[in-house]
Design an enzyme around this catalytic site. Structure first.
Site, PDB file in Angstrom:
ATOM      1  N   HIS A  82      -3.863 -19.333  -3.027  1.00 19.99           N
ATOM      2  CA  HIS A  82      -3.866 -17.950  -3.133  1.00 19.99           C
ATOM      3  C   HIS A  82      -2.057 -17.772  -3.982  1.00 19.99           C
ATOM      4  CE1 HIS A  82      -4.963 -14.246  -4.535  1.00 19.99           C
ATOM      5  NE2 HIS A  82      -4.702 -13.822  -4.122  1.00 19.99           N
ATOM      6  N   ASP A 161      -8.732  -3.423  -0.784  1.00 17.52           N
ATOM      7  CA  ASP A 161      -8.055  -4.090  -2.283  1.00 17.52           C
ATOM      8  C   ASP A 161      -8.956  -4.005  -3.447  1.00 17.52           C
ATOM      9  OD1 ASP A 161      -5.842  -6.364  -2.787  1.00 17.52           O
ATOM     10  OD2 ASP A 161      -7.052  -7.516  -3.182  1.00 17.52           O
ATOM     11  N   ARG A 168      -2.520  -0.219  -7.910  1.00 15.91           N
ATOM     12  CA  ARG A 168      -0.822  -0.912  -7.738  1.00 15.91           C
ATOM     13  C   ARG A 168      -0.661  -1.253  -9.290  1.00 15.91           C
ATOM     14  NH1 ARG A 168      -1.204  -5.094  -3.892  1.00 15.91           N
ATOM     15  NH2 ARG A 168       0.755  -5.875  -4.739  1.00 15.91           N
ATOM     16  N   SER A 183      -2.600  -7.934   0.684  1.00 17.68           N
ATOM     17  CA  SER A 183      -3.743  -7.713  -0.430  1.00 17.68           C
ATOM     18  C   SER A 183      -4.470  -8.672  -0.639  1.00 17.68           C
ATOM     19  CB  SER A 183      -2.729  -6.941  -1.685  1.00 17.68           C
ATOM     20  OG  SER A 183      -3.252  -7.731  -2.737  1.00 17.68           O
ATOM     21  N   LYS A 187      -7.464 -10.102   1.507  1.00 17.77           N
ATOM     22  CA  LYS A 187      -9.169 -10.759   1.076  1.00 17.77           C
ATOM     23  C   LYS A 187      -9.767 -12.330   1.497  1.00 17.77           C
ATOM     24  CE  LYS A 187      -6.639 -11.267  -3.660  1.00 17.77           C
ATOM     25  NZ  LYS A 187      -6.041  -9.829  -3.837  1.00 17.77           N
TER      26      LYS A 187
HETATM   27  N1  URA Z   1      -2.154 -11.103  -5.532  1.00 17.10           N
HETATM   28  C1  URA Z   1      -3.231 -10.991  -5.223  1.00 17.10           C
HETATM   29  O1  URA Z   1      -4.184 -10.629  -4.877  1.00 17.10           O
HETATM   30  N2  URA Z   1      -2.287  -9.261  -4.631  1.00 17.10           N
HETATM   31  C2  URA Z   1      -0.773  -8.849  -4.480  1.00 17.10           C
HETATM   32  O2  URA Z   1      -0.659  -8.224  -4.507  1.00 17.10           O
HETATM   33  C3  URA Z   1      -0.383  -9.661  -5.726  1.00 17.10           C
HETATM   34  C4  URA Z   1      -0.784 -11.214  -6.486  1.00 17.10           C
END
Ligand code: URA
Length: 435
Positions: A82, A161, A168, A183, A187
């Site tokens: 990620h 999320d 956000r 966040s 996930k």
């Molecule tokens: N990627 C995400 O999933 N969440 C964030 O807050 C920033 C980048």
């Protein structure tokens, strides 16, 4: 318990309890707390922060807001990657099928565009028909068939999320270590992985502008992962200029197809191989990243990764004809050149401004309910260190709405600094942090 009291407590800078955090997350997810109170609490967290225990509790509450997948019926290690968000960061779309083609199971849950950065889900959905809302059964079945599936948060998995992320995005509450960490990790922990490679961006196009903040974010996320029994490696990578040459959803898919066909920009290829090599290492396919790189280079250049991408597109309902022939992907009606006003070297790029310019053309959202335009964006011709002459093209804006162009053009024009001295070459991978 009342949301109002929780807001006041955080406003005074006090630490929230596990129960208060869980109340806020659960009530907001179920619609019991309105957006205006959730927005204020997010802004208060942005300003007052959270300590590591609060951040871990927030992550756990968000993870438990929906299903937590058990992928133990799938053999082999499940490893994901990620990114904390960048401009032109399309790595996941190349990386997931590439690593899957090398024998690692990649259950990937991504996000939509956030602030000035693009989102993997929006990019994938620019492929006609491509579905990111797979059911749990489809997700598991695809992983069993081809080792890879790319989905988004939903009403079933990490729904907290999904809602908080969208809020956000439009309330100026993105650049916060506890909010980003929770966040991402909520996930990732909900999708049933064994290990995670994090690409933590730093620089003027990242949410963490300073390297020390990126390192802190990486450490917070790694600690949460470790506490939950997951292996985590974080790469701190440069975001002082866009990654690759395209920004905007279908433009980025076209660039991914190029890379998967063995072409494409070197910075994008290098970072993809490096992140993938650590995925192979976490999966115990190799005992060092260099060996992982060799395997992945082979799979990228012999067409296996492209083949796996085609299979994924087909299984997720996408039109593979548009991958074979990218002219079938959405494309904008008009283009406008941005020409250099000076001669010299590109010495600095305001990457956040470039991301905002792309959003202004319609590639991102201003309000939760906004629809993005998959076709618009920017193709960058010149990047840091390139020599330019007056009148030479720096970038090409792709747009559909005349009334969006002027503002975006001006933003992009202000994003380049040209000077007579050649700047130092930038180092793409700045640090590697092993949990
Ligand atoms: N990627 C995400 O999933 N969440 C964030 O807050 C920033 C980048």
């Amino acid at each position: 318990m009342r949301a109002y009291d929780i807001i006041l407590k955080k406003r005074k800078g006090n630490k929230l309890t596990k129960e208060e955090i869980a109340f806020f997350v659960n009530s907001y997810t179920k619609g019991g707390i309105p957006d205006y109170q959730a927005s204020v609490l997010l802004m208060t967290i942005y300003f007052k922060g959270m300590d590591d225990e609060e951040t871990a509790n927030l992550t756990e509450a968000m993870m438990n807001s929906g299903d937590v997948y058990d992928l133990s019926s799938i053999s082999g290690k499940k490893i994901d990657k990620h990114s904390t968000g960048g401009v032109g960061d399309k790595v996941s779309i190349i990386l997931a099928p590439l690593v899957a083609s090398a024998g690692v199971v990649v259950p990937m849950m991504s996000g939509r565009g956030l602030g000035h950065t693009g989102g993997t889900l929006d990019k994938l959905e620019s492929i006609p028909g491509f579905r990111t809302n797979l059911t749990k059964d489809e997700f598991i079945s695809n992983l069993k068939k081809i080792n890879v599936a790319m989905i988004g948060q939903s009403e079933l998995i990490a729904p907290a999320d999904k809602k908080l992320y969208a809020l956000r995005d439009v309330t100026g509450t993105i650049e916060s270590i506890p909010l980003i960490a929770s966040s991402i990790m909520s996930k990732k922990l909900a999708e049933g992985i064994d290990g995670l490679v994090l690409d933590v961006k730093t620089g003027n196009g990242a949410f963490m502008k300073k390297e020390r903040d990126a390192v802190r974010l990486a450490r917070v996320m790694s600690a949460i992962g470790k506490k939950m029994g997951k292996k985590v490696v974080a790469l701190i990578t440069d975001m002082e200029q866009p990654l690759g040459n395209t920004i905007g959803n279908s433009l980025e898919i076209k660039e991914c197809i190029d890379v998967l066909k063995g072409r494409g920009p070197q910075d994008l290829i290098n970072i993809t191989l490096e992140l993938g090599a650590y995925m192979l290492k976490l999966a115990k396919k190799v005992n060092n990243a260099a060996k992982g790189m060799d395997i992945l280079k082979r799979h990228l250049f012999d067409g296996s990764a492209y083949q796996r991408f085609m299979e994924m597109v087909e299984l997720q309902g996408g039109d593979v004809r548009a991958i074979d022939n990218p002219l079938l992907l959405p494309s904008a009606r008009y283009t406008k050149e941005l020409l250099s006003e000076g001669t010299g070297y590109i010495s600095k790029m305001d990457t956040e401004a470039i991301g905002i310019a792309s959003c202004m053309l319609g590639a991102g959202r201003e309000k939760v309910e906004d629809k993005i335009d998959p076709a618009v964006g920017i193709v960058i011709d010149k990047k840091i260190g390139d020599k330019v002459k007056i009148g030479e093209r720096l970038a090409l804006l792709h747009y559909n709405a005349e009334d969006r162009l002027a503002e975006a053009y001006k933003k992009l024009q202000g994003a380049y600094l040209i000077s007579s001295k050649r700047p130092k070459k930038r180092q793409l991978i700045r640090r590697i942090i092993m949990a």
